[in-house]
Design a protein around this motif. Structure first.
Motif, PDB file in Angstrom:
ATOM      1  N   LEU A  86       0.831  -1.312   0.156  1.00 24.97           N
ATOM      2  CA  LEU A  86       0.063   0.015   0.053  1.00 24.97           C
ATOM      3  C   LEU A  86       0.982   1.351  -0.105  1.00 24.97           C
ATOM      4  O   LEU A  86       0.733   2.283  -0.717  1.00 24.97           O
ATOM      5  CB  LEU A  86      -1.121  -0.034   1.187  1.00 24.97           C
ATOM      6  N   ASP A  87       1.873   1.130   0.980  1.00 21.24           N
ATOM      7  CA  ASP A  87       2.758   2.390   0.734  1.00 21.24           C
ATOM      8  C   ASP A  87       3.484   2.737  -0.538  1.00 21.24           C
ATOM      9  O   ASP A  87       3.738   3.868  -0.674  1.00 21.24           O
ATOM     10  CB  ASP A  87       3.788   2.202   2.006  1.00 21.24           C
ATOM     11  N   ASN A  88       3.787   1.759  -1.098  1.00 15.52           N
ATOM     12  CA  ASN A  88       4.479   1.746  -2.594  1.00 15.52           C
ATOM     13  C   ASN A  88       3.676   2.108  -3.647  1.00 15.52           C
ATOM     14  O   ASN A  88       3.979   2.520  -4.743  1.00 15.52           O
ATOM     15  CB  ASN A  88       5.071   0.743  -2.750  1.00 15.52           C
ATOM     16  N   ILE A  89       2.334   2.385  -3.337  1.00 17.16           N
ATOM     17  CA  ILE A  89       1.222   2.627  -4.676  1.00 17.16           C
ATOM     18  C   ILE A  89       1.137   4.070  -4.464  1.00 17.16           C
ATOM     19  O   ILE A  89       0.769   4.683  -3.544  1.00 17.16           O
ATOM     20  CB  ILE A  89      -0.098   1.917  -4.315  1.00 17.16           C
ATOM     21  N   ASP A  90       1.072   4.628  -5.842  1.00 15.17           N
ATOM     22  CA  ASP A  90       1.032   6.058  -5.790  1.00 15.17           C
ATOM     23  C   ASP A  90      -0.394   6.728  -5.238  1.00 15.17           C
ATOM     24  O   ASP A  90      -1.497   6.013  -5.158  1.00 15.17           O
ATOM     25  CB  ASP A  90       0.710   6.569  -7.410  1.00 15.17           C
ATOM     26  N   THR A  91      -0.399   7.678  -4.599  1.00 13.12           N
ATOM     27  CA  THR A  91      -1.549   8.450  -3.625  1.00 13.12           C
ATOM     28  C   THR A  91      -2.805   8.232  -4.667  1.00 13.12           C
ATOM     29  O   THR A  91      -3.829   8.182  -4.068  1.00 13.12           O
ATOM     30  CB  THR A  91      -1.121   9.711  -3.323  1.00 13.12           C
ATOM     31  N   GLN A  92      -2.537   8.599  -5.829  1.00  8.67           N
ATOM     32  CA  GLN A  92      -3.818   8.824  -6.872  1.00  8.67           C
ATOM     33  C   GLN A  92      -4.502   7.494  -7.063  1.00  8.67           C
ATOM     34  O   GLN A  92      -5.651   7.344  -7.617  1.00  8.67           O
ATOM     35  CB  GLN A  92      -3.249   9.602  -8.066  1.00  8.67           C
ATOM     36  N   ARG A  93      -3.544   6.333  -6.790  1.00 13.79           N
ATOM     37  CA  ARG A  93      -4.274   4.861  -7.399  1.00 13.79           C
ATOM     38  C   ARG A  93      -4.637   4.422  -6.039  1.00 13.79           C
ATOM     39  O   ARG A  93      -4.925   3.116  -6.324  1.00 13.79           O
ATOM     40  CB  ARG A  93      -3.135   4.249  -7.913  1.00 13.79           C
TER      41      ARG A  93
END
Length: 288
Positions: A86-93
């Motif tokens: 979750l931390d490695n996923i872009d905020t917009q996604r």
């Protein structure tokens, strides 16, 4: 023939254009499905009988996450097994049902602090009011990435809100006679449900259902049960019978083990309302 081919082409283009949505756990998947029905079917990441607290993604599930236009999670403190993902996923996604704290959960100590020692309850789907607010936020997010289906999302939100209003009314009416009945909970997992329905919790044995109660925890709970004549103890299904018996042995009280995720339920639009009704029924049975 040309016209038919053109129609199928346009339908396929529209299908390809719809957002690819992945949802972490079953109750949130059901909520999202209510808003997206008629546009797209979200994919469920964490399947039956897999604990979101101790979950590790398989390659096929990593592929699902990688292809997602939007990944929806309750909160990192619930899905601890995929915190790093979750931390490695872009905020917009990504979108959290409970807004994530600004600091990142970078190590195991911090993860423990957020889920273990911290008393806040992140089982937010047990609060229908909070889910209605999230559903509005979700609808706005979907419209932002898929404006062409704006009217469908808005219509689905309106229908879903009406269903949830009726569900809230039903559950409150069902549990109203038991608002003053003294009870004890094993952990804080039910806090959202209890506060929403104004039930009378005398004590919480441990802060979270991952925690094993100490002798002191057990003695304090038994003392309160005796002195206040508590009639009911509720726990999540993860709690072993032995842990429960250590608390209520030789005491005249009922116990209900409650599934707050709905592991055995069929996923889809009906799962969340059915789950909430099942939980209400379990509380009524224990308090009656």
């Amino acid at each position: 023939m040309l016209r038919i081919a053109l129609i199928f082409f346009l339908m396929s283009v529209n299908a390809l254009a719809t957002p690819n949505i992945v949802v972490s756990i079953k109750p949130i998947h059901s909520i999202v499905s209510n808003i997206t029905q008629g546009v797209t079917t979200p994919k469920l990441l964490i399947k039956d009988n897999q604990s979101p607290h101790h979950f590790h993604l398989k390659p096929s599930q990593m592929s699902l996450v990688g292809q997602a236009d939007l990944l929806i999670s309750a909160h990192p403190s619930i899905e601890e097994g995929i915190v790093k993902v979750l931390d490695n996923i872009d905020t917009q996604r990504k979108l959290y049902v409970v807004e994530k704290p600004t600091q990142q959960l970078n190590n195991k100590h911090e993860e423990h602090e957020h889920h273990g020692a911290h008393k806040e309850d992140y089982h937010i789907w047990l609060n229908i009011n909070a889910i209605q607010k999230f559903s509005t936020r979700l609808t706005n997010k979907l419209i932002a990435i898929d404006i062409d289906n704006r009217l469908i999302y808005q219509s689905n939100l309106s229908v879903f809100n009406k269903k949830l209003d009726a569900l809230k009314t039903q559950i409150k009416k069902q549990l109203l006679p038991y608002q003053n009945t003294p009870m004890v909970t094993y952990s804080n997992a039910f806090e959202n449900f209890i506060q929403t329905n104004q039930l009378n919790t005398l004590a919480i044995v441990v802060n979270n259902h991952e925690q094993k109660p100490s002798v002191k925890n057990i003695l304090n709970a038994r003392k309160i049960i005796r002195s206040k004549n508590a009639q009911c103890l509720v726990s999540t299904i993860e709690i072993t019978p032995k842990r429960v018996s250590n608390i209520i042995e030789n005491l005249n009280m009922k116990h209900e083990s409650i599934d707050i995720i709905g592991f055995k339920q069929t996923q889809g639009v009906s799962q969340y309302p059915a789950l909430m009704q099942n939980i209400a029924n379990a509380f009524e049975k224990c308090l009656k």
